[in-house]
Design a protein around this motif. Structure first.
Motif, mmCIF file in Angstrom:
data_model
loop_
_atom_site.group_PDB
_atom_site.id
_atom_site.type_symbol
_atom_site.label_atom_id
_atom_site.label_comp_id
_atom_site.label_asym_id
_atom_site.label_seq_id
_atom_site.Cartn_x
_atom_site.Cartn_y
_atom_site.Cartn_z
ATOM 1 N N SER A 331 -87.978 -112.317 -13.958
ATOM 2 C CA SER A 331 -88.657 -112.394 -15.254
ATOM 3 C C SER A 331 -87.650 -112.600 -16.378
ATOM 4 O O SER A 331 -86.710 -111.822 -16.538
ATOM 5 N N ASP A 332 -87.855 -113.659 -17.164
ATOM 6 C CA ASP A 332 -86.954 -113.927 -18.284
ATOM 7 C C ASP A 332 -86.938 -112.775 -19.274
ATOM 8 O O ASP A 332 -85.871 -112.354 -19.732
ATOM 9 N N GLY A 333 -88.128 -112.278 -19.596
ATOM 10 C CA GLY A 333 -88.203 -111.182 -20.560
ATOM 11 C C GLY A 333 -87.482 -109.947 -20.072
ATOM 12 O O GLY A 333 -86.738 -109.303 -20.838
ATOM 13 N N ALA A 334 -87.676 -109.594 -18.813
ATOM 14 C CA ALA A 334 -87.036 -108.403 -18.261
ATOM 15 C C ALA A 334 -85.522 -108.552 -18.245
ATOM 16 O O ALA A 334 -84.779 -107.609 -18.606
ATOM 17 N N VAL A 335 -85.032 -109.713 -17.842
ATOM 18 C CA VAL A 335 -83.579 -109.932 -17.755
ATOM 19 C C VAL A 335 -82.951 -109.913 -19.144
ATOM 20 O O VAL A 335 -81.941 -109.225 -19.378
#
Length: 526
Positions: A331-335
């Motif tokens: 996940s881009d947001g999580a990373v």
């Protein structure tokens, strides 16, 4: 031995004529004419005649492949290890793009027409006429003066920061390309000895597979997508259509554009954007939402891009997608937010490079039924920018000064064209290398001004110049406008290159050179 008609082989040439007319293949006049002459020779010995037709089958397939826009066999061999990583479902998807319903129906019509009319039409004569017409067309095209005229390299176009070498002489495309690279060798950003004004982080989001043409295909407006950004480049030249070379070019942005071959040679330290920032006290961070193993991406940016630090650990992040090789894509947001909550605290200022493959061809959503990757692209794009906008809000909450740059690597070729089927990026066509780049200044004292949209063709050196100018001004103190940063920003002719494949504009038309051969106009879709 005597001459005879071509018989059923006329069907082979009829199909190739149709494909050539549509623009789906090129047509080497001499090779095809020689092949037709070989077929016209009839041997009295039955065994030799059979051997001739058996060898003709192999030669016909080879010639058709040669005339196609598919990568040369030697390049496929080099990519064999990467192709082996493709999962079976992705192979099926690719085959469906190459062989479509319209193509099959057209082939069926040609075959029926041939068998129905072969009793009263001398198709060997038709083939000879077709070959003659194509030969005449090639001859007329070779006589056109258009290809020998200058590459629009004029002082008024302001393509260089220092127009020391300017020519309006008529030159061959090879000479024009040589002049272009000679001019680019003169370019090098001059970074200051220290930061003027408030310190700020530099964050670069390198997005795989997003061109202006892809946005148009999914009906996403550039102005809407980048509505909160300060500077937008609507015609940025990625200069290549593959991820590794694109990342290297970005990381070496502080010097002018080089040839593809030169990317894998040593270059002066001043060419590395992140090394220039390190000299000013920046600590560089490498963050990716994938493992970086495909095509040795992680090794390439380390060895040739100057990013030697260990990538941010993402093993515990939630998996959002799986790639065409079944590798996890996180996940881009999580990373991004995990990096902000952890490693970003330890570097002031930070220079962070982020690479995401969330939009790559062949991706599949995790824990969802399989979708055609082109059909899922709009949703994947929406998810990516929702994550990016969330990340921007978190940056704003932290109160840190940030120069955020979104730089796509290349396009996804969602639509494809007459030369390359959807998803194929072997030739760096204009639709693939024209990518949307945007810059946003974040900070409590940053003054908001009207968005600046730059429609001229630009490339990586302009980004390095912008970073250098920002370091020398007080944008984050609210004492300078973004308009001052883009004054006299260097433009760049659209020249793009992959291994053994070059595209450049001649008189406002894209031309390509394959494997060092002749230059030809790149067919444009209607």
């Amino acid at each position: 031995m005597k001459l005879s008609g071509l018989g059923v082989w006329n069907l082979y040439f009829l199909v190739k004529f149709a494909l050539f007319y549509y623009g789906a293949i090129s047509f080497d006049f001499f090779s095809n004419t020689a092949f037709a002459a070989f077929l016209a020779v009839h041997f009295k010995n039955v065994r030799i005649e059979k051997l001739k037709h058996l060898s003709a089958v192999m030669l016909g397939v080879i010639l058709l492949y040669k005339d196609s826009w598919l990568p040369p066999i030697n390049r496929l061999v080099k990519q064999a290890d990467n192709i082996q990583d493709f999962n079976a479902s992705y192979f099926v998807e690719l085959v469906g793009r190459v062989i479509n319903v319209d193509m099959l129906l057209g082939l069926f019509i040609i075959i029926v027409f041939f068998w129905y009319s072969s009793q009263w039409i001398r198709f060997t004569t038709v083939t000879v006429i077709g070959l003659t017409f194509i030969g005449w067309s090639h001859y007329k095209a070779a006589q056109q003066p258009e290809i020998t005229q200058g590459l629009a390299v004029k002082k008024s176009e302001n393509i260089l920061a220092d127009p020391a070498i300017v020519t309006t002489e008529k030159k061959s495309p090879d000479q024009q390309l040589s002049d272009f690279y000679q001019q680019q060798r003169l370019l090098m950003s001059q970074f200051p000895q220290q930061v003027e004004g408030d310190l700020f982080d530099v964050i670069v989001l390198n997005i795989c597979s997003m061109a202006v043409d892809d946005l148009n295909t999914i009906d996403v407006s550039l102005t809407t997508m980048y509505k909160d950004f300060d500077i937008v480049f609507s015609d940025f030249n990625s200069a290549t259509s593959y991820s590794g070379p694109a990342a290297i070019r970005l990381l070496r942005a502080s010097c002018g554009q080089t040839s593809q071959e030169a990317l894998f040679n040593d270059t002066p330290e001043q060419c590395y954007l992140f090394k220039n920032l390190e000299k000013l006290g920046y600590q560089h961070n490498v963050v990716m939402n994938h493992d970086g193993h495909f095509d040795e991406f992680k090794g390439l940016i380390n060895k040739y891009g100057g990013l030697t630090s260990k990538p941010f650990n993402i093993d515990s992040m939630p998996i959002a997608q799986y790639g065409f090789d079944n590798s996890p894509i996180y996940s881009d947001g999580a990373v991004l937010n995990s990096w902000l909550d952890n490693d970003a605290k330890d570097c002031k200022p930070c220079a962070m490079y982020y690479n995401t493959t969330s939009l790559h061809d062949g991706n599949q959503f995790a824990n969802r039924a399989r979708m055609n990757s082109q059909q899922s692209y709009p949703q994947r794009h929406a998810n990516l920018f929702a994550d990016i906008n969330s990340f921007i809000k978190n940056l704003e909450k932290r109160g840190r000064n940030v120069m955020l740059m979104i730089v796509p690597e290349h396009g996804a070729a969602l639509k494809g064209d007459k030369v390359q089927f959807a998803g194929l990026r072997e030739i760096p066509s204009p639709a693939i290398v024209s990518v949307p780049v945007a810059i946003k200044f974040i900070g409590p004292n940053v003054q908001r001004y009207s968005q600046i949209v730059i429609d001229d063709s630009t490339s990586y050196f302009a980004l390095s110049e912008l970073v250098s100018k920002t370091l020398q001004t007080d944008v984050f103190g609210g004492n300078n406008s973004t308009a001052n940063l883009v004054e006299n920003l260097p433009k760049a002719p659209k020249v793009a290159e992959n291994a053994d494949t070059i595209m450049m504009y001649v008189n406002k038309r894209p031309y390509i050179q394959l494997d060092g051969g002749d230059w030809s106009v790149y067919p444009q879709s209607n």
